[in-house]
Write a protein that holds these residues in place. Structure first.
Motif, PDB file in Angstrom:
ATOM      1  N   LEU A  10     -91.802 -58.878  19.910  1.00  0.00           N
ATOM      2  CA  LEU A  10     -92.872 -58.095  19.280  1.00  0.00           C
ATOM      3  C   LEU A  10     -94.214 -58.459  19.896  1.00  0.00           C
ATOM      4  O   LEU A  10     -95.014 -57.572  20.238  1.00  0.00           O
ATOM      5  CB  LEU A  10     -92.889 -58.349  17.771  1.00  0.00           C
ATOM      6  N   VAL A  11     -94.468 -59.758  20.055  1.00  0.00           N
ATOM      7  CA  VAL A  11     -95.709 -60.200  20.705  1.00  0.00           C
ATOM      8  C   VAL A  11     -95.762 -59.675  22.139  1.00  0.00           C
ATOM      9  O   VAL A  11     -96.807 -59.219  22.611  1.00  0.00           O
ATOM     10  CB  VAL A  11     -95.807 -61.739  20.691  1.00  0.00           C
ATOM     11  N   GLY A  12     -94.613 -59.725  22.838  1.00  0.00           N
ATOM     12  CA  GLY A  12     -94.569 -59.227  24.207  1.00  0.00           C
ATOM     13  C   GLY A  12     -94.901 -57.752  24.289  1.00  0.00           C
ATOM     14  O   GLY A  12     -95.640 -57.320  25.189  1.00  0.00           O
ATOM     15  N   MET A  13     -94.372 -56.965  23.364  1.00  0.00           N
ATOM     16  CA  MET A  13     -94.635 -55.526  23.368  1.00  0.00           C
ATOM     17  C   MET A  13     -96.099 -55.236  23.057  1.00  0.00           C
ATOM     18  O   MET A  13     -96.737 -54.395  23.711  1.00  0.00           O
ATOM     19  CB  MET A  13     -93.722 -54.831  22.361  1.00  0.00           C
ATOM     20  N   LEU A  14     -96.654 -55.933  22.068  1.00  0.00           N
ATOM     21  CA  LEU A  14     -98.058 -55.717  21.708  1.00  0.00           C
ATOM     22  C   LEU A  14     -98.995 -56.192  22.816  1.00  0.00           C
ATOM     23  O   LEU A  14    -100.004 -55.542  23.118  1.00  0.00           O
ATOM     24  CB  LEU A  14     -98.376 -56.444  20.403  1.00  0.00           C
ATOM     25  N   ALA A  15     -98.642 -57.332  23.454  1.00  0.00           N
ATOM     26  CA  ALA A  15     -99.473 -57.840  24.550  1.00  0.00           C
ATOM     27  C   ALA A  15     -99.443 -56.892  25.741  1.00  0.00           C
ATOM     28  O   ALA A  15    -100.462 -56.671  26.402  1.00  0.00           O
ATOM     29  CB  ALA A  15     -98.984 -59.230  24.968  1.00  0.00           C
ATOM     30  N   GLY A  16     -98.256 -56.331  26.029  1.00  0.00           N
ATOM     31  CA  GLY A  16     -98.162 -55.360  27.124  1.00  0.00           C
ATOM     32  C   GLY A  16     -98.981 -54.112  26.855  1.00  0.00           C
ATOM     33  O   GLY A  16     -99.586 -53.541  27.765  1.00  0.00           O
ATOM     34  N   ALA A  17     -99.004 -53.673  25.586  1.00  0.00           N
ATOM     35  CA  ALA A  17     -99.792 -52.492  25.234  1.00  0.00           C
ATOM     36  C   ALA A  17    -101.284 -52.770  25.344  1.00  0.00           C
ATOM     37  O   ALA A  17    -102.053 -51.934  25.832  1.00  0.00           O
ATOM     38  CB  ALA A  17     -99.429 -52.043  23.816  1.00  0.00           C
ATOM     39  N   TRP A  18    -101.697 -53.965  24.907  1.00  0.00           N
ATOM     40  CA  TRP A  18    -103.124 -54.300  24.915  1.00  0.00           C
ATOM     41  C   TRP A  18    -103.633 -54.584  26.318  1.00  0.00           C
ATOM     42  O   TRP A  18    -104.691 -54.099  26.729  1.00  0.00           O
ATOM     43  CB  TRP A  18    -103.362 -55.505  24.012  1.00  0.00           C
ATOM     44  N   TRP A  19    -102.872 -55.363  27.099  1.00  0.00           N
ATOM     45  CA  TRP A  19    -103.344 -55.816  28.394  1.00  0.00           C
ATOM     46  C   TRP A  19    -103.046 -54.814  29.503  1.00  0.00           C
ATOM     47  O   TRP A  19    -103.915 -54.502  30.338  1.00  0.00           O
ATOM     48  CB  TRP A  19    -102.693 -57.173  28.715  1.00  0.00           C
ATOM     49  N   LEU A  20    -101.826 -54.282  29.520  1.00  0.00           N
ATOM     50  CA  LEU A  20    -101.412 -53.411  30.621  1.00  0.00           C
ATOM     51  C   LEU A  20    -101.445 -51.932  30.259  1.00  0.00           C
ATOM     52  O   LEU A  20    -101.147 -51.090  31.109  1.00  0.00           O
ATOM     53  CB  LEU A  20     -99.990 -53.796  31.069  1.00  0.00           C
ATOM     54  N   GLY A  21    -101.758 -51.617  29.015  1.00  0.00           N
ATOM     55  CA  GLY A  21    -101.809 -50.222  28.610  1.00  0.00           C
ATOM     56  C   GLY A  21    -100.459 -49.574  28.473  1.00  0.00           C
ATOM     57  O   GLY A  21    -100.347 -48.338  28.539  1.00  0.00           O
ATOM     58  N   GLU A  22     -99.404 -50.370  28.270  1.00  0.00           N
ATOM     59  CA  GLU A  22     -98.071 -49.812  28.094  1.00  0.00           C
ATOM     60  C   GLU A  22     -97.987 -49.102  26.744  1.00  0.00           C
ATOM     61  O   GLU A  22     -98.425 -49.638  25.726  1.00  0.00           O
ATOM     62  CB  GLU A  22     -97.010 -50.910  28.167  1.00  0.00           C
ATOM     63  N   PRO A  23     -97.416 -47.896  26.710  1.00  0.00           N
ATOM     64  CA  PRO A  23     -97.381 -47.144  25.445  1.00  0.00           C
ATOM     65  C   PRO A  23     -96.431 -47.777  24.433  1.00  0.00           C
ATOM     66  O   PRO A  23     -95.359 -48.280  24.790  1.00  0.00           O
ATOM     67  CB  PRO A  23     -96.872 -45.763  25.883  1.00  0.00           C
ATOM     68  N   LEU A  24     -96.840 -47.766  23.171  1.00  0.00           N
ATOM     69  CA  LEU A  24     -95.968 -48.218  22.089  1.00  0.00           C
ATOM     70  C   LEU A  24     -95.106 -47.021  21.664  1.00  0.00           C
ATOM     71  O   LEU A  24     -95.343 -46.379  20.642  1.00  0.00           O
ATOM     72  CB  LEU A  24     -96.798 -48.738  20.917  1.00  0.00           C
ATOM     73  N   SER A  25     -94.098 -46.745  22.459  1.00  0.00           N
ATOM     74  CA  SER A  25     -93.276 -45.561  22.231  1.00  0.00           C
ATOM     75  C   SER A  25     -92.383 -45.733  21.011  1.00  0.00           C
ATOM     76  O   SER A  25     -92.042 -46.851  20.603  1.00  0.00           O
ATOM     77  CB  SER A  25     -92.416 -45.280  23.468  1.00  0.00           C
ATOM     78  N   ALA A  26     -91.985 -44.604  20.442  1.00  0.00           N
ATOM     79  CA  ALA A  26     -91.063 -44.632  19.306  1.00  0.00           C
ATOM     80  C   ALA A  26     -89.721 -45.215  19.712  1.00  0.00           C
ATOM     81  O   ALA A  26     -89.050 -45.881  18.908  1.00  0.00           O
ATOM     82  CB  ALA A  26     -90.886 -43.215  18.757  1.00  0.00           C
TER      83      ALA A  26
END
Length: 296
Positions: free
Chosen positions: A254-270
């Motif tokens: 979960l931290v990895g997904m949120l960090a990727g979204a915040w830092w790299l702009g990766e979408p939080l897809s459904a």
């Protein structure tokens, strides 16, 4: 160590390991994957040799412990690390973290096959729920089955998780003589001895871009995530209940997904969010079922 201190260290470990997925993703822009894994394990081994020496636990493993030293060094710290970095080249860091943490799902069928463990209703339900989570991750609407690079990246990450599960089964069957801390530096050394020839073989003309950012990434991956975090894991497991650490570790992807979204702009897809929720619920169910079985 007090439970409060152990809990604080555990949270620190989860955050450091979770954030490391986008950190590794960025690091691949500077360092090829085999050399990245080699440098990370080398720095980690140096750190843990120092920690073991300071703790008075630096000694050669006895003969009975060498199988587990080789198993963890070759599979978890060597092969899994390389497969994760290779997969990260084609997969977003958040999704990669989720796929890596499917490992507990694959431990279950291996435990039934190898260890002859009995399946409870809770374990069966958890495994089915986990498979549903994997199915969500690979549904045709949210996953591009026509992109070979994406298929390769996801396949490598799942293969790494399956191999890690195989190694976990070995850990369960091994009769430990040395302490985990006394064996950890040697396990990392085995990983280094595996990765060095692979780096020479597959990346003979590798170019490493030495910049302040790449040096910081290696410092984060070596002394911190491969040194400090392993020490924290070994320490807090003695101070906190196993169920707490097992379920708490689910916060890492979960931290990895949120960090990727915040830092790299990766979408939080459904797709990724739904898959993580189902897989996380499945692992929690498996851990609780195991705890209830032991109490019974």
């Amino acid at each position: 160590m007090s439970p409060r201190t152990a809990a604080g260290l555990f949270v620190l470990m989860v955050v450091l390991w979770g954030v490391n997925w986008p950190v590794m993703k960025v690091g691949l822009d500077y360092i090829p994957p085999f050399h990245f894994a080699l440098l990370r394990m080398t720095l980690g081994a140096v750190t843990m040799f120092a920690v073991a020496a300071l703790a008075g636990e630096l000694r050669l493993p006895v003969r009975q412990d060498w199988p587990i030293v080789l198993s963890i060094g070759l599979i978890q710290m060597g092969t899994f690390m390389v497969l994760s970095l290779l997969g990260l080249r084609f997969v977003g860091s958040g999704r990669a973290a989720i796929l890596a943490y499917t490992t507990p799902l694959w431990v279950l069928p291996l435990s039934v096959w190898v260890l002859k463990e009995r399946l409870s209703g809770g374990k069966i339900a958890g495994f089915v729920l986990g498979l549903a989570g994997v199915a969500v991750l690979f549904n045709p609407v949210g996953f591009d089955w026509g992109d070979r690079r994406v298929l390769l990246g996801n396949g490598l990450l799942l293969l790494g998780a399956a191999l890690w599960a195989l190694q976990i089964v070995h850990v369960r069957t091994h009769r430990w003589v040395g302490t985990p801390l006394s064996l950890l530096p040697w396990q990392q050394t085995v990983a280094v001895l595996l990765l060095a020839p692979l780096a020479i073989m597959f990346e003979p003309n590798a170019t490493i871009r030495w910049t302040p950012e790449s040096i910081a990434i290696l410092a984060y991956n070596g002394p911190l995530t491969s040194g400090l975090c392993f020490w924290i894991l070994l320490t807090v497991t003695r101070a906190l209940p196993a169920v707490t650490t097992s379920i708490g570790s689910l916060a890492t992807p979960l931290v990895g997904m949120l960090a990727g979204a915040w830092w790299l702009g990766e979408p939080l897809s459904a797709t990724n969010t739904g898959g993580l929720a189902l897989i996380g619920g499945a692992v929690a169910m498996l851990v609780l079922s195991e705890a209830w079985s032991r109490r019974a």
